[in-house]
Scaffold this motif. Sequence first.
Motif, PDB file in Angstrom:
ATOM      1  N   LEU A 291       9.249   4.532  -7.181  1.00 30.40           N
ATOM      2  CA  LEU A 291       8.015   4.633  -6.287  1.00 30.40           C
ATOM      3  C   LEU A 291       8.121   3.625  -4.990  1.00 30.40           C
ATOM      4  O   LEU A 291       7.305   3.462  -3.874  1.00 30.40           O
ATOM      5  CB  LEU A 291       6.785   4.313  -7.230  1.00 30.40           C
ATOM      6  N   LEU A 294       4.447  -0.943  -4.124  1.00 27.54           N
ATOM      7  CA  LEU A 294       3.110  -0.459  -4.334  1.00 27.54           C
ATOM      8  C   LEU A 294       2.054  -1.602  -4.736  1.00 27.54           C
ATOM      9  O   LEU A 294       2.193  -2.582  -5.475  1.00 27.54           O
ATOM     10  CB  LEU A 294       3.068   0.415  -5.511  1.00 27.54           C
ATOM     11  N   SER A 538      -2.318   4.091  -7.189  1.00 31.53           N
ATOM     12  CA  SER A 538      -2.791   5.549  -6.519  1.00 31.53           C
ATOM     13  C   SER A 538      -1.724   5.832  -5.648  1.00 31.53           C
ATOM     14  O   SER A 538      -1.405   4.973  -4.671  1.00 31.53           O
ATOM     15  CB  SER A 538      -4.030   5.191  -6.005  1.00 31.53           C
ATOM     16  N   LEU A 539      -1.391   7.261  -5.718  1.00 29.77           N
ATOM     17  CA  LEU A 539      -0.117   7.999  -4.743  1.00 29.77           C
ATOM     18  C   LEU A 539      -1.004   9.038  -3.896  1.00 29.77           C
ATOM     19  O   LEU A 539      -2.138   9.220  -4.272  1.00 29.77           O
ATOM     20  CB  LEU A 539       0.862   8.453  -5.545  1.00 29.77           C
ATOM     21  N   ALA A 543       2.662  13.205  -2.682  1.00 30.68           N
ATOM     22  CA  ALA A 543       3.572  12.408  -3.146  1.00 30.68           C
ATOM     23  C   ALA A 543       4.903  13.179  -3.854  1.00 30.68           C
ATOM     24  O   ALA A 543       4.012  13.601  -4.920  1.00 30.68           O
ATOM     25  CB  ALA A 543       3.103  11.029  -3.933  1.00 30.68           C
ATOM     26  N   TRP A 545       7.286  12.447  -6.727  1.00 35.92           N
ATOM     27  CA  TRP A 545       8.011  11.282  -7.501  1.00 35.92           C
ATOM     28  C   TRP A 545       8.785  12.052  -8.684  1.00 35.92           C
ATOM     29  O   TRP A 545       8.111  12.788  -9.599  1.00 35.92           O
ATOM     30  CB  TRP A 545       6.935  10.385  -7.840  1.00 35.92           C
TER      31      TRP A 545
END
Length: 752
Positions: A291, A294, A538-539, A543, A545
């Motif tokens: 990720l 973040l 929170s993405l 996104a 992943w």
Amino acid sequence: MNRGQKNKPFKGKSKGKRKQGGRVNKPVKESGGALTKMGRADRRNASLQKQKMSRKDRHDAHRLGVGGASFPMSTPRLVGVLALGQEHAPRYALGLLGMDMIDEATVAWPVTRTLPAWKTDVTVFPLSWKSGDAPDEVILAGQCVDVLVIVQPVSLSLNEDEEVKLLISALKAQGMPSILLLATGLESIEPMKRRNELKKKIQSQAEFYFPDSLKVLFTDLNSETDCKGASRVLCQCRIRPVAWRDQRSQIFVESIDVSQRSAPHAIVVRLRGRVRKKDMCVNRPFLVEGLGMLWPDCVEVECHRDGTTKQLLPGRTATIQREREKERELSGEVGMAADAESVRRAEELEMKKREMVEALEVVKKVPKGTSGYQSAWIVESDEEVEESHENEEDDTMGDVDDETMEVVEEEGGREKGGEKEEYEWIKLAEGLHHDRKSSMEEEDLDEKKEREEEEFEFPDEVEAPLDQLAKKRFIKYRPLKSFRNTPWNKKAAIPEAYSHIVRFRSFGKTKRRAQHEVDLYDESSMARVGSMVNIIFSLAPNAQWVRPKLCVAFNLLSHETCTSVLHCTVKRHPSYTDPVAAKEEMEVWLGPRRLNVRPIYSDTTFNVDKHKSDRFFHDNVSSMATFYGPVTFPPAPILMYKVENGRKHLVATGTLNAIDPDRVILKKIILTGRPIRVHKSKAIVREMFFFPEDIRWYKTVELRTKHGRVGHILEPLGIHGYMKCVFDGNISQADTIMLALYKRIFPVLPKC
């Protein structure tokens, strides 16, 4: 008058001590509340008990990696199981915990279990690595595990398997954890003499590759006695400290939950794990595998201990003050490496890059139904290229009526064999357009080796152009009277990328403050070591992943979200023999980070303010690799990999040296000429320049020869680049005249 000595009488409290003739017994308050006096035997017994408890706490902290009796919450020992050859790692992971051989597919890894015989909690997980696989999972496991269990069949020799040797080299370079080696399959070897030979061979290899290993166990973990013996070694062994891992808090993620949020629309990722190594600050961002960096939305602490009383407290939600953190990170400790004018120039450069990308979009005329991949291999003729440009001009003239469109469609079709073949204009995808171009521009390996050999034989030598003035070709270069003593302006002609990086006024002071800043936060913004936490991120809705097999979250320190210029001391790994040129793209493991960079190389000379660059990364010599990257406080190991044909090759290993945008790296070029007529200290030189204007331009520059003479240019002769030179002594006809020029070079941004 004879005066005798008279001393003042002593009125202290030790008067009773003299009367008793020894130490006064201190009054001690018993549980009943009355004050009693301790005798000599009681004092000695209390002192011995205090020493024993203190020694036990230190022993537990040294052995288990926790605080002993002073810390009621200790983290379970994290154990990774790596199986080499054809061995099955999950089977041995369950055997270390003494669990029955159940269906391994139903086990939710990692597995945490308390071993009551040794009063220790152990968390075990297997590593799925086979020869030929990428080493990413094993490298990440080496950054977080306390003990790495390596399962090796006795039939496998570490000296013969190159993939295993490279994996061990990478683990050693980043800091080897405690190693336990399990040698399996010894019982099936016959006769006994052969068995003893293999046993000695494996022990010798273990001492060579793992000199600090805990033990070598020859067992298959088939019996309960073998499992208990291996568990005893895991629980009672000393955890080897690794400095760069212990300076950051980390969370080994035990479970991952992904959900959708409707308002606002986003992907919510929930990571659950236990805080390890160091107390965690929730105000800092996290570096999560897969990720990137973040900022957390929420951190829930399920159970924790008080920082003063060490008592267990119920769960809570930590307070996040992100805005205060951002303001502190942009405070006076750091400064931008460029001014406002450089920022404006950087914005203009970005605009020009976008315009160039739009201008380079390729539009081709291909048969109807042709895919984008097939169209990338179709070569256009000059007429078709002109037609494409005409069509682009037509698109800008406005709307076209239906009748005109019908005419264009009829002209676009061609008859072949009585049938009408239709064509269409398509826009190539960016990746497909550059695939063929990049493959055509790749330098042949043999040519690169020839360049490296030429650079080794004639370092820094270049030739002046025949069709261009040398003063225009080398306009960015300047001469230096002395490489060591001549000053160089560090703030002159810096690139636009320097407007986005930071420069520390005192890097050492900032590093010490960032590493000890966690002690300044209050309890509401902290999660102590051993606490079980849930981190929520929170993405973006789109996104992409892929859930990793092994996930670790590192808590970053202050300023580690910024970008700067990093300098790492690296050395070539002997397994990689191909030439490595400067600015070649590399995949780098820098501490907990993984990034793509294009480093430039320079010498590692100390106590100088200028450093000479290298065109190639040479063997058996330590070099300084410089590249743009996120701020990472040393100590931090570095692993450099090069991806070729889908496989990763270990190129170099090293450590992070410093973060300094003002480190001056100079590229040196040498223009050479040969004397055609010599008379004592004077000579007529040719082939250094080809225009009289160049000779007059560089007339004030000092000349040197390979035999050590120093001189300068007197005047040009004719119009073909001949010149008259004078030196400080007699010059030989076989000597070579050299003129050195320098320019400052900067790191290169990686390709997107």
